[in-house]
Design an enzyme around this catalytic site. Structure first.
Site, short mmCIF file in Angstrom:
data_model
loop_
_atom_site.label_atom_id
_atom_site.label_comp_id
_atom_site.label_asym_id
_atom_site.label_seq_id
_atom_site.Cartn_x
_atom_site.Cartn_y
_atom_site.Cartn_z
N GLN A 191 105.36 98.94 -21.59
CA GLN A 191 105.40 99.41 -20.18
C GLN A 191 106.37 98.85 -19.36
O GLN A 191 106.87 99.58 -18.61
CB GLN A 191 103.95 98.94 -19.91
CG GLN A 191 103.42 99.48 -18.50
CD GLN A 191 102.91 101.17 -18.73
OE1 GLN A 191 102.79 101.55 -20.02
NE2 GLN A 191 102.96 101.85 -17.62
N GLU A 247 92.05 93.56 -43.79
CA GLU A 247 91.29 92.21 -43.97
C GLU A 247 90.33 91.84 -43.06
O GLU A 247 90.48 90.61 -42.59
CB GLU A 247 92.49 91.18 -43.91
CG GLU A 247 93.58 91.61 -45.26
CD GLU A 247 94.65 90.64 -45.34
OE1 GLU A 247 94.71 89.39 -45.14
OE2 GLU A 247 95.83 91.33 -45.77
N ILE A 277 94.28 100.95 -50.42
CA ILE A 277 94.67 99.68 -51.33
C ILE A 277 96.06 99.42 -50.92
O ILE A 277 97.02 100.56 -51.54
CB ILE A 277 94.38 99.81 -52.61
CG1 ILE A 277 92.75 100.22 -52.81
CG2 ILE A 277 94.79 98.53 -53.28
CD1 ILE A 277 91.93 98.84 -52.33
N ARG A 281 93.66 85.52 -43.68
CA ARG A 281 93.50 85.92 -42.39
C ARG A 281 94.25 85.23 -41.31
O ARG A 281 94.68 85.89 -40.35
CB ARG A 281 91.99 85.81 -41.98
CG ARG A 281 91.10 86.87 -42.69
CD ARG A 281 89.76 87.14 -42.57
NE ARG A 281 89.09 87.97 -42.96
CZ ARG A 281 87.59 88.11 -43.73
NH1 ARG A 281 87.00 87.24 -43.38
NH2 ARG A 281 87.33 89.54 -44.15
N1 COS Z 1 83.55 81.89 -48.84
C1 COS Z 1 82.69 81.68 -49.57
N2 COS Z 1 81.47 82.34 -49.91
C2 COS Z 1 81.25 83.48 -48.83
C3 COS Z 1 82.18 83.36 -47.63
C4 COS Z 1 83.35 82.87 -47.70
N3 COS Z 1 84.07 83.01 -46.63
N4 COS Z 1 81.52 84.55 -47.00
C5 COS Z 1 80.31 84.87 -47.53
N5 COS Z 1 80.22 84.15 -48.60
C6 COS Z 1 79.01 84.16 -49.49
C7 COS Z 1 77.62 83.83 -48.75
O1 COS Z 1 77.53 82.53 -48.83
C8 COS Z 1 76.92 84.50 -49.63
O2 COS Z 1 76.55 83.81 -50.83
P1 COS Z 1 75.01 83.65 -51.18
O3 COS Z 1 74.59 85.17 -52.00
O4 COS Z 1 75.05 82.72 -52.53
O5 COS Z 1 74.11 83.22 -50.27
C9 COS Z 1 77.67 85.81 -50.11
O6 COS Z 1 78.78 85.50 -50.09
C10 COS Z 1 77.14 87.15 -49.05
O7 COS Z 1 77.33 86.58 -47.94
P2 COS Z 1 77.03 87.49 -46.73
O8 COS Z 1 75.56 87.63 -46.74
O9 COS Z 1 77.62 86.76 -45.03
O10 COS Z 1 77.59 88.91 -46.83
P3 COS Z 1 77.65 90.16 -45.81
O11 COS Z 1 77.24 91.23 -46.64
O12 COS Z 1 76.61 90.10 -44.73
O13 COS Z 1 78.81 90.23 -45.37
C11 COS Z 1 81.10 90.18 -44.18
C12 COS Z 1 80.04 89.42 -44.97
C13 COS Z 1 80.94 91.17 -43.06
C14 COS Z 1 81.89 89.05 -43.49
C15 COS Z 1 81.95 90.59 -45.44
O14 COS Z 1 81.37 91.84 -46.06
C16 COS Z 1 83.27 91.05 -44.88
O15 COS Z 1 84.17 90.09 -44.69
N6 COS Z 1 83.81 92.29 -44.65
C17 COS Z 1 85.18 92.59 -44.29
C18 COS Z 1 85.95 93.05 -45.74
C19 COS Z 1 87.33 92.93 -45.62
O16 COS Z 1 87.93 92.06 -45.04
N7 COS Z 1 87.72 93.93 -45.95
C20 COS Z 1 89.23 94.15 -46.04
C21 COS Z 1 89.72 94.28 -47.30
S1 COS Z 1 91.38 93.73 -47.65
S2 COS Z 1 92.73 94.77 -46.66
#
Ligand code: COS
Length: 387
Positions: free
Chosen positions: A333, A360, A154, A237
């Site tokens: 390089q 992120e 974090i 992002r």
């Molecule tokens: N904005 C609004 N809602 C969103 C969204 C967005 N950008 N992305 C996903 N959602 C919603 C989806 O619509 C879905 O909603 P419902 O349950 O109502 O249908 C829900 O969130 C789950 O979405 P999804 O099924 O796409 O989730 P996944 O578990 O497949 O994961 C990823 C999606 C991989 C994109 C997500 O886990 C991710 O961004 N991971 C990286 C995390 C990250 O950046 N970590 C760094 C921390 S800060 S240094």
């Protein structure tokens, strides 16, 4: 006029930001301790009004283009200041954009002044890319909850004054069982430690031992915190891409300056076609990255549809961070051994450019987001066509 050309006013403001950074922020950054929050640096950025520009006119909206331009300009001069600014946005956007008036009133001004340090606590040991797998428990306790578990990697932890913490309110519900809470850094039961990472800013682990949160601390709705996290990341992002563009531009400038001066094989190094082709490739990737970043930020500020914003944000971050890694590596390089010297601009950029391909949302996550979005759009278009 070229697409996304900056106005004269923007150019002159960014020149001013670079001057402030060189004259005042670089010396403060040099006095900081690597891996710790630099409070004098943040306060100086606050007093120059740099942080308040992240919160739009009402102080309750994200100014994506402003965030990108500031990150790009600061990255060219002082990456410590750049990261400090970005982390204030990442940590506070959830409650300033999606929280209550009470949450905003309590934290907005001190975050903008740089006197309160904000942090975004999503990742866990076993929930990094798969954020919906997070396990930090929020167990009912009277009219509120108690938080128990850990967060790791974090930024600004464990020194931050306020955290947006994403916790599990409903077990086995993945994304639909996560709630965002505002948690003060000095809450009873909250402890943490620094982690020694390949990144110049503070990064740490947080341990929650029954930390009490109430209904007033919920950001948005109960069990709807995953969307708060994703929408916050959608804003941030492109700006990670802007950070990468700033670093890549600094590396390209250094490579141009070096190769046009350095004499080798009877002339300047830049006369070698192998060298000039590398410079061309670097410059093209920097320019393409910049345009993707500006396009994503402009789409956000113009209120483009959410699916488009998410896709453009992912493309901007992916392309700009991967390109910056290439550009910094190539600049190194072209400089040869001198760039390996500790303290050389490129030695520092080489370390700083690596982490943004991971945090992120790693490049692989961005590709997943883009791929899913393209398939969804194609399917929708086909269904509409046959309907
Ligand atoms: N904005 C609004 N809602 C969103 C969204 C967005 N950008 N992305 C996903 N959602 C919603 C989806 O619509 C879905 O909603 P419902 O349950 O109502 O249908 C829900 O969130 C789950 O979405 P999804 O099924 O796409 O989730 P996944 O578990 O497949 O994961 C990823 C999606 C991989 C994109 C997500 O886990 C991710 O961004 N991971 C990286 C995390 C990250 O950046 N970590 C760094 C921390 S800060 S240094």
């Amino acid at each position: 006029m070229a697409a996304f050309a900056l106005t004269d006013e923007q150019r002159s403001y960014l020149r001013q930001v670079r001057e402030i950074a060189a004259a005042e922020l670089v010396p403060l950054a040099e006095q900081g301790v690597e891996g710790s929050v630099n409070r004098p640096l943040l306060a100086a950025m606050g007093s120059h009004g740099l942080l308040s520009r992240l919160f739009g006119g009402t102080g309750r909206s994200a100014a994506a283009m402003e965030l990108c331009l500031l990150r790009e300009a600061l990255a060219e001069v002082c990456t410590d200041a750049e990261t400090a600014l970005a982390l204030q946005a990442l940590g506070s956007y959830p409650f300033l954009l999606f929280g209550t008036e009470g949450q905003a009133a309590r934290y907005r001004d001190p975050v903008a002044a740089g006197t309160v340090v904000a942090s975004f606590a999503l990742s866990e040991d076993e929930a990094g890319s798969d954020a919906a797998a997070l396990r930090l428990r929020a167990e009912p306790d009277g009219d509120g909850w108690r938080l128990t578990g850990e967060k790791t990697w974090i930024s600004n932890a464990p020194e931050a004054d306020v955290y947006t913490v994403f916790a599990r309110t409903t077990p086995d519900a993945r994304a639909r069982g996560i709630t965002a809470f505002v948690v003060a850094g000095d809450s009873a039961g909250l402890t943490g430690e620094h982690l020694d990472m390949l990144a110049p800013h503070a990064l740490g682990r947080l341990v929650f031992d029954g930390v009490r949160v109430g209904p007033a601390d919920v950001v948005g709705e109960v069990d709807a915190g995953f969307k708060v996290a994703m929408r916050t990341l959608d804003v941030l992002r492109p700006s990670v891409g802007a950070f990468a563009v700033g670093m890549a531009q600094a590396a390209l400038d250094a490579a141009l300056s070096h190769t046009t001066r350095r004499q080798a094989f009877g002339g300047p190094l830049s006369d070698q076609q192998a060298v000039s082709h590398l410079l061309a490739e670097m410059a093209t990737r920097v320019e393409a990255s910049r345009l993707l970043v500006y396009a994503a930020a402009a789409a956000h500020d113009a209120g483009a549809p959410p699916a488009q914003l998410t896709r453009q944000a992912a493309m901007a971050k992916l392309f700009a961070t991967e390109s910056a890694q290439y550009v910094v590596d190539t600049a190194m390089q072209l400089h040869g051994a001198r760039a390996l010297q500790r303290g050389h601009l490129l030695e520092r950029l080489y370390r700083d450019v690596r982490a943004p391909r991971i945090y992120e949302g790693a490049s692989e996550v961005q590709r997943t987001i883009i791929g899913r979005s393209l398939v969804q759009r194609a399917t929708q278009t086909r269904q509409e066509g046959s309907g």
